[in-house]
Scaffold this motif. Structure first.
Motif, PDB file in Angstrom:
ATOM      1  N   ALA A 126       0.992  -1.322   0.084  1.00  0.00           N
ATOM      2  CA  ALA A 126       0.025  -0.103   0.007  1.00  0.00           C
ATOM      3  C   ALA A 126       0.912   1.252  -0.001  1.00  0.00           C
ATOM      4  O   ALA A 126       0.269   2.082  -0.458  1.00  0.00           O
ATOM      5  CB  ALA A 126      -0.985   0.146   1.339  1.00  0.00           C
ATOM      6  N   GLN A 127       2.291   1.160   0.474  1.00  0.00           N
ATOM      7  CA  GLN A 127       3.036   2.511   0.455  1.00  0.00           C
ATOM      8  C   GLN A 127       3.674   2.653  -0.902  1.00  0.00           C
ATOM      9  O   GLN A 127       4.315   3.818  -0.958  1.00  0.00           O
ATOM     10  CB  GLN A 127       3.794   2.203   1.710  1.00  0.00           C
ATOM     11  CG  GLN A 127       3.094   2.300   2.894  1.00  0.00           C
ATOM     12  CD  GLN A 127       3.976   2.093   4.380  1.00  0.00           C
ATOM     13  OE1 GLN A 127       3.820   1.414   5.004  1.00  0.00           O
ATOM     14  NE2 GLN A 127       4.811   2.942   4.316  1.00  0.00           N
ATOM     15  N   ALA A 157       6.951  11.089  -4.049  1.00  0.00           N
ATOM     16  CA  ALA A 157       6.759  10.128  -2.655  1.00  0.00           C
ATOM     17  C   ALA A 157       7.541  10.982  -1.512  1.00  0.00           C
ATOM     18  O   ALA A 157       8.533  11.769  -1.723  1.00  0.00           O
ATOM     19  CB  ALA A 157       7.058   8.944  -2.840  1.00  0.00           C
ATOM     20  N   ASP A 158       6.988  10.593  -0.315  1.00  0.00           N
ATOM     21  CA  ASP A 158       7.998  11.119   0.702  1.00  0.00           C
ATOM     22  C   ASP A 158       9.343  10.495   1.153  1.00  0.00           C
ATOM     23  O   ASP A 158      10.174  11.091   1.298  1.00  0.00           O
ATOM     24  CB  ASP A 158       6.992  10.550   1.955  1.00  0.00           C
ATOM     25  CG  ASP A 158       5.447  10.820   2.303  1.00  0.00           C
ATOM     26  OD1 ASP A 158       5.295  12.466   1.835  1.00  0.00           O
ATOM     27  OD2 ASP A 158       4.624  10.040   2.235  1.00  0.00           O
ATOM     28  N   GLU A 191      10.722   6.976   8.628  1.00  0.00           N
ATOM     29  CA  GLU A 191       9.446   7.345   9.207  1.00  0.00           C
ATOM     30  C   GLU A 191       9.655   8.385  10.470  1.00  0.00           C
ATOM     31  O   GLU A 191       8.788   9.024  10.850  1.00  0.00           O
ATOM     32  CB  GLU A 191       8.834   5.941   9.967  1.00  0.00           C
ATOM     33  CG  GLU A 191       8.291   4.996   8.645  1.00  0.00           C
ATOM     34  CD  GLU A 191       7.837   3.704   9.098  1.00  0.00           C
ATOM     35  OE1 GLU A 191       7.555   3.097   8.327  1.00  0.00           O
ATOM     36  OE2 GLU A 191       8.212   3.437  10.142  1.00  0.00           O
ATOM     37  N   ASN A 228       5.828   9.933  10.293  1.00  0.00           N
ATOM     38  CA  ASN A 228       4.592   9.578   9.524  1.00  0.00           C
ATOM     39  C   ASN A 228       5.094   8.078   9.587  1.00  0.00           C
ATOM     40  O   ASN A 228       6.207   7.455   8.968  1.00  0.00           O
ATOM     41  CB  ASN A 228       4.891  10.162   8.101  1.00  0.00           C
ATOM     42  CG  ASN A 228       3.779   9.585   7.363  1.00  0.00           C
ATOM     43  OD1 ASN A 228       3.270   8.665   7.480  1.00  0.00           O
ATOM     44  ND2 ASN A 228       3.619  10.058   6.194  1.00  0.00           N
ATOM     45  N   ASP A 229       4.258   7.362  10.156  1.00  0.00           N
ATOM     46  CA  ASP A 229       4.501   5.649  10.169  1.00  0.00           C
ATOM     47  C   ASP A 229       4.233   4.942   9.049  1.00  0.00           C
ATOM     48  O   ASP A 229       4.123   3.812   8.817  1.00  0.00           O
ATOM     49  CB  ASP A 229       3.889   5.210  11.307  1.00  0.00           C
ATOM     50  CG  ASP A 229       2.504   5.312  11.361  1.00  0.00           C
ATOM     51  OD1 ASP A 229       1.890   5.735  10.480  1.00  0.00           O
ATOM     52  OD2 ASP A 229       1.805   4.641  12.398  1.00  0.00           O
ATOM     53  N   LYS A 230       3.573   5.693   7.932  1.00  0.00           N
ATOM     54  CA  LYS A 230       3.078   5.237   6.625  1.00  0.00           C
ATOM     55  C   LYS A 230       3.422   6.088   5.681  1.00  0.00           C
ATOM     56  O   LYS A 230       2.343   6.437   4.640  1.00  0.00           O
ATOM     57  CB  LYS A 230       1.553   4.538   6.577  1.00  0.00           C
ATOM     58  CG  LYS A 230       1.199   3.606   7.682  1.00  0.00           C
ATOM     59  CD  LYS A 230      -0.243   3.192   7.319  1.00  0.00           C
ATOM     60  CE  LYS A 230      -0.498   2.012   8.442  1.00  0.00           C
ATOM     61  NZ  LYS A 230      -0.291   1.865   9.505  1.00  0.00           N
ATOM     62  N   PRO A 231       4.751   6.325   5.320  1.00  0.00           N
ATOM     63  CA  PRO A 231       4.962   7.287   4.226  1.00  0.00           C
ATOM     64  C   PRO A 231       4.821   6.493   2.710  1.00  0.00           C
ATOM     65  O   PRO A 231       5.016   5.403   2.827  1.00  0.00           O
ATOM     66  CB  PRO A 231       6.389   7.695   4.545  1.00  0.00           C
ATOM     67  CG  PRO A 231       6.996   6.348   5.333  1.00  0.00           C
ATOM     68  CD  PRO A 231       5.904   6.024   6.110  1.00  0.00           C
ATOM     69  N   GLU A 232       4.493   7.356   1.865  1.00  0.00           N
ATOM     70  CA  GLU A 232       4.575   6.886   0.482  1.00  0.00           C
ATOM     71  C   GLU A 232       6.009   6.961  -0.079  1.00  0.00           C
ATOM     72  O   GLU A 232       6.767   7.590   0.210  1.00  0.00           O
ATOM     73  CB  GLU A 232       3.780   7.918  -0.282  1.00  0.00           C
ATOM     74  CG  GLU A 232       2.330   7.939   0.145  1.00  0.00           C
ATOM     75  CD  GLU A 232       1.592   8.946  -0.763  1.00  0.00           C
ATOM     76  OE1 GLU A 232       0.130   8.888  -0.970  1.00  0.00           O
ATOM     77  OE2 GLU A 232       2.076  10.108  -1.402  1.00  0.00           O
ATOM     78  N   ILE A 233       6.080   5.782  -0.900  1.00  0.00           N
ATOM     79  CA  ILE A 233       7.705   5.294  -1.275  1.00  0.00           C
ATOM     80  C   ILE A 233       7.555   5.208  -2.714  1.00  0.00           C
ATOM     81  O   ILE A 233       6.717   4.313  -3.204  1.00  0.00           O
ATOM     82  CB  ILE A 233       8.200   4.195  -0.520  1.00  0.00           C
ATOM     83  CG1 ILE A 233       8.081   4.250   0.943  1.00  0.00           C
ATOM     84  CG2 ILE A 233       9.499   3.638  -0.975  1.00  0.00           C
ATOM     85  CD1 ILE A 233       8.341   2.962   1.908  1.00  0.00           C
TER      86      ILE A 233
END
Length: 424
Positions: free
Chosen positions: A19-20, A276-277, A401, A406-411
């Protein structure tokens, strides 16, 4: 999602939550299937030179022949390239005195073991190899002035040759647009003074001194001029995939053959940025990731797709450490990234210092992003250069993170950062 990315000789495996992961940016070179084997592609290119007579024809009557060869930092598959080039030269002139001039540019000299790995024992044992050293003034000849105004000083073995040719490979390059072709001469066999003039802060900051750009690139203009003045008569350049295998070859006139090669690479390497992050990248594994100096190239691919304030994670083994004393000391001795950028910006073209270009680009990246290195380089060395060190991808992600809160960063993942042209 499971990944295996280039890292040293072995590679690095890890998994990320589906998802990330927004995208995986890869060159189409890895899916490209040539219709011939590596040796056949090289032989075909030599048999069908672009805008040039064949190598054997060029060698007729030429007694002093110099082949400019890439050094240990480049994954050029020379074992497939040098033997047929030697054969063609000797077919044209069996008595030719042939020298292999190793284009170290501003790098350290290659070791004998590295040369054997690159060229094969037979070539190293039986041919005359000469190591270019950019700081050896006695090896140089002054050839006037570059279009930029810097001095053009080149290795005398190159400019005194009756026939000057070069081998190399074509990949996206983070400030020259592409490697190969004219780069064999400048910086390949140029003096320290000439390299410094060409790699000045003004040119590195130029908007056209970027990956995949040749038109309007001031560095490219100087390089072409240097190759012309040196009399570069013929090149053999190849395109390679992620396994360092030849997928196409281009031989002939140094400008025309290089142009066909860059067109081919551009078609395969171009990818659209996916902001992305976190941007994960590499420097293509061994031999390109031998040091931090080289690893900056892979970071520029991530720079083009990472959100401002985001985190770049680069996996680069760096078994040789930092790769440049001046490069390392620039960061070690500076109080801030801003200090580095301001100092470089204040220097005139004639005031360029060794490794300044690499420092300038790394400082540009660090000004916008946090950088985490998965590397064998010492932790203190990495931290002295304003970066973070992680031992694994899991640790790097956790660190990112924390930095992002942010514990669900986009990659976005770029498995081979030196093999793509990330287009915004």
């Amino acid at each position: 999602m499971d990944f295996k990315i280039p890292y040293g000789r072995a590679g690095l495996e890890f998994a990320l939550p589906d998802a990330q992961v927004l995208a995986t940016l890869t060159s189409k070179a890895n899916q490209f299937e040539p219709d011939k084997g590596q040796q056949d592609l090289v032989d075909q290119a030599l048999a069908n030179p672009i805008d040039s007579p064949g190598l054997s024809e060029l060698a007729k009557g030429k007694d002093n022949v110099v082949i400019i060869c890439s050094d240990h930092t480049r994954p050029v598959p020379s074992k497939f390239m040098i033997p047929p080039m030697l054969e063609q030269i000797r077919k044209g002139n069996s008595d030719a005195n042939i020298k292999l001039l190793i284009a170290t540019g501003f790098h350290r000299p290659s070791t004998e073991a590295e040369m054997i790995e690159k060229f094969g024992e037979e070539v190293v044992k039986n041919e005359k190899l000469i190591m270019h050293r950019s700081t050896n003034d006695e090896d140089m000849v002054d050839y006037g002035t570059l279009p930029s105004g810097g001095k053009l000083i080149l290795n005398h073995h190159a400019v005194e040759a009756d026939l000057l040719i070069a081998e190399g490979f074509i990949e996206p390059h983070f400030f020259a647009g592409y490697s190969g072709g004219r780069k064999s001469v400048l910086p390949g066999v140029a003096s320290k003074e000439t390299v410094l003039a060409n790699h000045c802060g003004e040119f590195i900051a130029h908007p056209n001194a970027r990956t995949g750009i040749i038109e309007g690139n001031p560095m490219h203009k100087d390089m072409v001029y240097a190759a012309e003045k040196a009399g570069l008569a013929f090149i053999l350049n190849v395109a390679i995939n992620e396994d360092k295998e030849i997928i196409n070859a281009f031989a002939g006139d140094f400008k025309a053959a290089h142009k066909q090669g860059t067109d081919f690479v551009a078609e395969l390497a171009g990818v659209e940025a996916v902001p992305a992050d976190i941007a994960i990248t590499t420097n293509g594994g061994y031999p390109l990731d031998q040091n931090i100096y080289q690893a900056v190239k892979g970071m520029t691919a991530a720079e083009a797709t990472c959100k401002d304030g985001g985190v770049i994670i680069i996996a680069a083994e760096c078994s040789d450490g930092h790769g440049g004393e001046a490069f390392y000391n620039t960061f070690l001795e500076a109080e801030s990234i801003k200090e580095i950028r301001d100092e470089i910006a204040s220097r005139d073209r004639t005031e360029t210092v060794p490794d300044q270009w690499e420092s300038q680009i790394l400082a540009r990246i660090l000004d916008r992003f946090e950088v985490i290195m998965i590397t064998a380089a010492p932790k203190k060395m990495v931290e002295d250069m304003y970066m973070h060190k992680a031992e694994s991808m899991d640790e790097a992600i956790k660190m990112a993170e924390s930095l992002l809160a942010n514990d669900k960063p986009e990659i976005t993942v770029i498995p081979d950062g030196v093999g793509v042209i990330v287009q915004k």
